[in-house]
Design a protein around this motif. Structure first.
Motif: not given
Length: 206
Positions: A169-175
């Protein structure tokens, strides 16, 4: 750190007293008023000494007010201090404290200071507001932040940390997390487990 600041707080008045005593002796002897060097010393004492003393006082105050114990000295903060020891893997304060992800001497300051250009100054001004309310205002039943908790306080440490980057989830929503469009507290919504404090559910090393 507290020992150093206490030592500094003791030494500053001693140094000032010595300087004043020497100045009085020199003044009585006519040294400060009858020589050019005396005039320079007098000017330096009047101009520089107050700046040095004020700067040292501010440095001691900033250092001392950044300590965890300083925050815990107010009784309304006591439950929040106890929440650092709650046995709850979802409570942010407890996890960070117990895993030693943050300095134990500056636990509150580490997470409640905005990591930006004026973060320290802003934290100190907010701290003065806390002190004012503590002594002269009405303390609310549940203290609230002055503004929504900013993501960059979390990302200051976690943004390039492997445990953070490897969570999907961190990678997915990092931006979105970096821009602030999505709050870290959307998922990590329990900062201080006050219910755990009431239930006396504290972690104890075996």
């Amino acid at each position: 750190m507290r020992k150093e600041t206490h030592l500094l707080a003791i030494l500053i008045p001693i140094v000032i007293a010595v300087v004043v005593l020497v100045a009085l002796i020199a003044y009585s002897a006519g040294f400060l008023t009858e020589s050019r060097l005396g005039h320079l010393v007098l000017l330096g004492g009047l101009g520089l000494l107050p700046l040095v003393v004020s700067g040292a006082g501010v440095a001691v105050g900033v250092s001392e007010s950044s300590q965890t114990q300083f925050c815990m000295d107010c009784h309304e903060m006591e439950p929040y201090g106890k929440s650092l020891f709650v046995d709850n893997a979802n409570a942010l304060a407890a996890v960070h404290y117990q895993k030693r992800l943050i300095s134990r001497d500056a636990t509150c300051y580490a997470c409640h200071t905005d990591y930006a250009l004026f973060g320290d100054a802003k934290a100190k001004l907010n701290g003065l507001r806390h002190v004012w309310v503590h002594y002269f205002g009405t303390i609310p039943p549940q203290p609230r932040l002055y503004q929504p908790y900013p993501n960059y306080n979390c990302l200051h440490c976690h943004n390039d940390a492997r445990p953070f980057l490897e969570v999907e989830p961190h990678r997915e929503h990092r931006a979105e997390l970096q821009s602030g469009a999505r709050s870290c507290l959307t998922c990590h919504d329990l900062a201080h487990d006050l219910e755990g404090v009431k239930a006396q559910n504290f972690w104890q090393p075996e």
